[in-house]
Design an enzyme around this catalytic site. Sequence first.
Site, PDB file in Angstrom:
ATOM      1  N   ARG A   1      50.815  34.849  47.081  1.00 53.50           N
ATOM      2  CA  ARG A   1      50.328  34.646  48.523  1.00 53.50           C
ATOM      3  C   ARG A   1      48.485  33.759  48.859  1.00 53.50           C
ATOM      4  O   ARG A   1      48.863  32.752  49.320  1.00 53.50           O
ATOM      5  CB  ARG A   1      50.362  36.017  49.238  1.00 53.50           C
ATOM      6  N   THR A   2      47.694  34.173  47.329  1.00 47.64           N
ATOM      7  CA  THR A   2      46.273  32.917  47.548  1.00 47.64           C
ATOM      8  C   THR A   2      47.301  31.618  47.604  1.00 47.64           C
ATOM      9  O   THR A   2      45.941  30.852  48.018  1.00 47.64           O
ATOM     10  CB  THR A   2      45.521  33.754  46.595  1.00 47.64           C
TER      11      THR A   2
ATOM     12  N   LYS B   1      44.140  22.731  25.156  1.00 48.58           N
ATOM     13  CA  LYS B   1      44.377  22.115  24.174  1.00 48.58           C
ATOM     14  C   LYS B   1      42.026  21.361  24.086  1.00 48.58           C
ATOM     15  O   LYS B   1      42.036  21.221  22.964  1.00 48.58           O
ATOM     16  CB  LYS B   1      44.276  20.614  25.028  1.00 48.58           C
TER      17      LYS B   1
ATOM     18  N   ARG C   1      41.217  29.676  40.568  1.00 48.88           N
ATOM     19  CA  ARG C   1      41.940  31.031  40.353  1.00 48.88           C
ATOM     20  C   ARG C   1      41.673  31.086  38.996  1.00 48.88           C
ATOM     21  O   ARG C   1      42.736  30.455  38.349  1.00 48.88           O
ATOM     22  CB  ARG C   1      43.013  31.898  40.733  1.00 48.88           C
TER      23      ARG C   1
ATOM     24  N   HIS D   1      37.126  38.023  45.348  1.00 42.90           N
ATOM     25  CA  HIS D   1      38.002  37.687  45.396  1.00 42.90           C
ATOM     26  C   HIS D   1      37.135  36.946  46.868  1.00 42.90           C
ATOM     27  O   HIS D   1      38.103  37.924  48.375  1.00 42.90           O
ATOM     28  CB  HIS D   1      39.291  38.412  45.494  1.00 42.90           C
TER      29      HIS D   1
HETATM   30  C1  NCD Z   1      45.366  40.639  44.736  1.00 44.29           C
HETATM   31  C2  NCD Z   1      44.313  39.534  43.327  1.00 44.29           C
HETATM   32  O1  NCD Z   1      44.870  38.646  42.800  1.00 44.29           O
HETATM   33  O2  NCD Z   1      42.885  40.224  43.361  1.00 44.29           O
HETATM   34  N1  NCD Z   1      46.329  39.760  44.957  1.00 44.29           N
HETATM   35  C3  NCD Z   1      45.863  38.793  46.005  1.00 44.29           C
HETATM   36  O3  NCD Z   1      45.308  37.665  45.852  1.00 44.29           O
HETATM   37  N2  NCD Z   1      45.973  39.244  47.537  1.00 44.29           N
HETATM   38  C4  NCD Z   1      45.531  41.855  43.962  1.00 44.29           C
HETATM   39  C5  NCD Z   1      46.031  42.107  42.608  1.00 44.29           C
HETATM   40  O4  NCD Z   1      46.566  41.296  42.441  1.00 44.29           O
HETATM   41  O5  NCD Z   1      46.549  43.522  43.000  1.00 44.29           O
END
Ligand code: NCD
Length: 337
Positions: free
Chosen positions: A57-58, A86, A107, A135
């Site tokens: 989702r992110t 690399k 990320r 986050h």
């Molecule tokens: C979360 C994350 O990646 O920190 N997920 C998200 O981005 N909605 C929570 C998780 O992975 O548990």
Amino acid sequence: MNFSGGHILSISQFERADIETVFRVADMMQPYAHRQRVTHVLDGAILGNMFFEPSTRTRVSFGCAFNLLGGHVRETTGFEQSAIAKGESLFDTARVLSGYSDVIAMRHPEPGSVSEFAAASRVPVINGGDGSNEHPTQALLDLYTIQKEMTGRGRGLDQLRIAMIGDLKYGRTVHSLCKLLMLFRGLSVSLISPRELAMPPDIVEELRSVGHQVRESDQLEESITAVDIAYSTRIQEERFGSQEEADMYRGRFRLNQSIYTSYCEPNTVIMHPLPRDSREHARELDDDLNDNPNLAIFRQTDNGVLVRMALFALVLDVADRVDESARDVNWYTGSRF
Ligand code: NCD
């Protein structure tokens, strides 16, 4: 805070007025996110969407948010698909990719890595999660959701009672959410985790230092009897040395309809950043809650698009021009929102 051209790396950058700005712009995005109107305000702009850890989702909502503003998305997923495999440094990667993009969402599994990348980037960088650290966009969408849910119940954020449940040690969403809640006053925060997975002490200390009432516990039932929000989280198995170690904690706290009915006040809002672990031995948030109208998890995911659109519009300084190039959609959209 000056959004225009700036990075979004940590919730600590935000003051209360900044949150109000983000939420005001997010509200304005509704007709676009809800497929009533189309805007081309970011026509020609490119988002570099770089995800070096699993994400559904992110990653997709950052991409959709950018597309919904009329921009284009270039995606890199996984180290093995990138020159980092690399041996290329974050510095070099940032110098290169910031020549190809107008803004970057990233990320990465290492705490602090997104900030290191941003320091070398020539364009704004938005943190989509750096290891167990932070986050920030998730915390913003969570608070946006909390505010909407509470308003729908005739309440505001003041005196909010919230329980956070699960892996509070490695869960970056709850770290950022706690930092965000420090901007408010008079909250009651119940932290429920196995002792070994407790919220980092510096965060607990800071919550207390701004006057919030904080209670730590390893008992689920007694801790959710008087809360407005029950925010469940997944055991962050990818941060453990082995699956066996993660197995020791999985399934320890299971919020399901029967526990909800027995212990929660009616109308307690149920939240989770997702993904929830629906495997039999985990189920921290059971599927049998799916028909519970207080389950806000899919309202959270929908709100994520609004909040990420708002952040792009603010960082790229087009928030006041979104409506200029807008028109009605010309395809069948149904009524999913
Ligand atoms: C979360 C994350 O990646 O920190 N997920 C998200 O981005 N909605 C929570 C998780 O992975 O548990």
